[in-house]
Design a protein around this motif. Structure first.
Motif, PDB file in Angstrom:
ATOM      1  N   LEU A  26      41.561 -17.513  89.693  1.00 51.58           N
ATOM      2  CA  LEU A  26      40.490 -17.699  88.403  1.00 51.58           C
ATOM      3  C   LEU A  26      39.104 -18.123  88.906  1.00 51.58           C
ATOM      4  N   PRO A  27      39.045 -19.338  89.497  1.00 50.49           N
ATOM      5  CA  PRO A  27      37.774 -19.727  90.150  1.00 50.49           C
ATOM      6  C   PRO A  27      36.927 -18.718  91.009  1.00 50.49           C
ATOM      7  N   ILE A  28      37.665 -18.541  92.033  1.00 45.49           N
ATOM      8  CA  ILE A  28      37.012 -17.449  93.037  1.00 45.49           C
ATOM      9  C   ILE A  28      36.557 -16.294  92.310  1.00 45.49           C
ATOM     10  N   ALA A  29      37.516 -15.644  91.413  1.00 44.60           N
ATOM     11  CA  ALA A  29      37.234 -14.396  90.633  1.00 44.60           C
ATOM     12  C   ALA A  29      36.020 -14.682  89.527  1.00 44.60           C
ATOM     13  N   SER A  34      30.365 -13.356  88.397  1.00 49.51           N
ATOM     14  CA  SER A  34      29.036 -13.902  88.076  1.00 49.51           C
ATOM     15  C   SER A  34      27.971 -13.229  89.038  1.00 49.51           C
ATOM     16  N   VAL A  35      28.406 -13.353  90.500  1.00 47.89           N
ATOM     17  CA  VAL A  35      27.472 -12.672  91.408  1.00 47.89           C
ATOM     18  C   VAL A  35      27.456 -11.174  91.202  1.00 47.89           C
ATOM     19  N   ILE A  36      28.395 -10.379  91.043  1.00 49.81           N
ATOM     20  CA  ILE A  36      28.251  -9.116  91.093  1.00 49.81           C
ATOM     21  C   ILE A  36      27.363  -8.551  89.722  1.00 49.81           C
ATOM     22  N   ASN A  37      27.589  -9.446  88.872  1.00 49.09           N
ATOM     23  CA  ASN A  37      26.999  -8.964  87.320  1.00 49.09           C
ATOM     24  C   ASN A  37      25.754  -9.875  86.983  1.00 49.09           C
ATOM     25  N   ASN A  38      25.304 -10.497  88.322  1.00 49.45           N
ATOM     26  CA  ASN A  38      23.941 -11.291  87.995  1.00 49.45           C
ATOM     27  C   ASN A  38      23.962 -12.151  86.807  1.00 49.45           C
ATOM     28  N   ILE A  39      24.919 -12.829  86.815  1.00 49.36           N
ATOM     29  CA  ILE A  39      24.922 -13.990  85.655  1.00 49.36           C
ATOM     30  C   ILE A  39      24.563 -15.187  86.184  1.00 49.36           C
ATOM     31  N   ASP A  40      23.717 -15.618  85.486  1.00 52.90           N
ATOM     32  CA  ASP A  40      23.327 -17.111  86.212  1.00 52.90           C
ATOM     33  C   ASP A  40      24.440 -18.158  86.292  1.00 52.90           C
ATOM     34  N   ALA A  41      24.769 -18.431  87.553  1.00 54.10           N
ATOM     35  CA  ALA A  41      25.986 -19.487  87.864  1.00 54.10           C
ATOM     36  C   ALA A  41      25.404 -20.974  87.797  1.00 54.10           C
ATOM     37  N   SER A  42      24.262 -21.218  87.239  1.00 53.19           N
ATOM     38  CA  SER A  42      23.527 -22.831  87.458  1.00 53.19           C
ATOM     39  C   SER A  42      24.603 -23.670  86.671  1.00 53.19           C
ATOM     40  N   ASN A  43      25.254 -23.214  85.777  1.00 54.19           N
ATOM     41  CA  ASN A  43      26.249 -24.104  84.859  1.00 54.19           C
ATOM     42  C   ASN A  43      27.478 -23.816  85.373  1.00 54.19           C
ATOM     43  N   GLY A 110      38.426 -14.413  71.024  1.00 56.05           N
ATOM     44  CA  GLY A 110      37.016 -14.648  71.209  1.00 56.05           C
ATOM     45  C   GLY A 110      36.733 -15.265  72.696  1.00 56.05           C
ATOM     46  N   LEU A 111      37.409 -15.023  73.530  1.00 56.39           N
ATOM     47  CA  LEU A 111      37.549 -15.483  74.882  1.00 56.39           C
ATOM     48  C   LEU A 111      37.270 -14.528  76.017  1.00 56.39           C
ATOM     49  N   LYS A 112      36.047 -13.579  75.577  1.00 60.15           N
ATOM     50  CA  LYS A 112      35.415 -12.627  76.502  1.00 60.15           C
ATOM     51  C   LYS A 112      35.277 -12.765  77.825  1.00 60.15           C
ATOM     52  N   VAL A 113      34.765 -13.885  78.120  1.00 59.68           N
ATOM     53  CA  VAL A 113      34.207 -14.017  79.566  1.00 59.68           C
ATOM     54  C   VAL A 113      35.592 -14.347  80.210  1.00 59.68           C
ATOM     55  N   VAL A 114      36.572 -15.246  79.593  1.00 56.24           N
ATOM     56  CA  VAL A 114      37.661 -15.469  80.355  1.00 56.24           C
ATOM     57  C   VAL A 114      38.453 -14.192  80.536  1.00 56.24           C
ATOM     58  N   ALA A 115      38.489 -13.268  79.719  1.00 53.43           N
ATOM     59  CA  ALA A 115      39.065 -11.869  79.778  1.00 53.43           C
ATOM     60  C   ALA A 115      38.476 -11.195  80.953  1.00 53.43           C
ATOM     61  N   GLU A 116      37.114 -11.276  81.065  1.00 55.42           N
ATOM     62  CA  GLU A 116      36.486 -10.400  81.978  1.00 55.42           C
ATOM     63  C   GLU A 116      36.958 -11.119  83.468  1.00 55.42           C
ATOM     64  N   VAL A 117      36.807 -12.319  83.405  1.00 52.95           N
ATOM     65  CA  VAL A 117      37.425 -12.895  84.934  1.00 52.95           C
ATOM     66  C   VAL A 117      38.958 -12.591  85.301  1.00 52.95           C
ATOM     67  N   GLN A 143      31.966  -1.671  91.399  1.00 48.58           N
ATOM     68  CA  GLN A 143      31.718  -0.756  90.256  1.00 48.58           C
ATOM     69  C   GLN A 143      32.508  -1.186  89.262  1.00 48.58           C
ATOM     70  N   ILE A 144      33.884  -1.479  89.535  1.00 47.01           N
ATOM     71  CA  ILE A 144      34.988  -1.719  88.515  1.00 47.01           C
ATOM     72  C   ILE A 144      34.697  -3.061  87.927  1.00 47.01           C
ATOM     73  N   ILE A 145      34.207  -3.994  88.703  1.00 45.88           N
ATOM     74  CA  ILE A 145      33.845  -5.295  88.043  1.00 45.88           C
ATOM     75  C   ILE A 145      32.542  -5.241  87.215  1.00 45.88           C
ATOM     76  N   LYS A 146      31.549  -4.231  87.354  1.00 50.02           N
ATOM     77  CA  LYS A 146      30.481  -3.940  86.693  1.00 50.02           C
ATOM     78  C   LYS A 146      31.124  -3.438  85.541  1.00 50.02           C
TER      79      LYS A 146
END
Length: 176
Positions: A26-29, A34-43, A110-117, A143-146
């Motif tokens: 999960l941590p590496i995923a 976040s990188v593939i989807n251009n999500i700000d990973a500063s937090n 309600g854990l959408k981000v967790v589901a995506e990861v 493409q699948i991750i997107k």
């Protein structure tokens, strides 16, 4: 002629191995997602901590339900496509159906981000299986991750299309 119903072999041990593999990755995923989807990973640390806590809490509280639902989905697939297992459930089915079961249930809570990861972790685990037969599809993975982030995997590939893509790639590479 009526469809024959196939009985699944017991796969508790395999289920636990795949669940552990998902948890460990999960941590590496999360980073890859976040990188593939251009999500700000500063937090990153706070979000990852929250992701892991949400995942662990949900899976711990619902482990029997998740197991039963995963088994039911695999049984439905086997009976629908009339593909009787020879001995044990193949890893691709278990990775795919456990991950999608987890993701669907996490998202409904309600854990959408967790589901995506979790789904990103599934892709990684399926890629590892492909690498065992010397095949790599980086563009497919990205493409699948997107698609996961757009919540369009089922729409774009069908209910079991993603499983079939990976399984067919694996079988083709293995046979050649």
């Amino acid at each position: 002629m009526a469809k024959q119903s196939h009985i699944l072999p017991t796969y508790n041990q395999d289920y636990n191995i795949i669940l552990k593999a998902i948890i460990e990755r999960l941590p590496i995923a999360y980073c890859k997602w976040s990188v593939i989807n251009n999500i700000d990973a500063s937090n990153y640390t706070a979000i990852l901590d929250s992701t892991l806590k949400g995942f662990n809490k949900y899976t711990l509280e619902h482990s029997e339900y998740i197991y039963a639902e995963t088994k039911e989905k695999i049984t439905d697939y086997i009976n629908t496509f009339e593909v009787a297992p020879k001995g044990s459930i193949d890893e691709f089915k278990l990775i795919f159906f456990l991950s999608t079961t987890l993701a669907e249930n996490l998202e409904s809570k309600g854990l959408k981000v967790v589901a995506e990861v979790v789904l990103t972790t599934m892709i990684w685990l399926l890629d590892v299986r492909l690498e065992s037969v010397k095949i790599r599809r980086n563009t497919l993975t990205e493409q699948i991750i997107k698609m996961i982030h757009r919540n369009s995997v089922a729409k774009e590939t069908g209910e079991v299309g993603l499983y079939l893509i990976y399984k067919c790639l694996y079988n083709s590479a293995k046979d050649n």
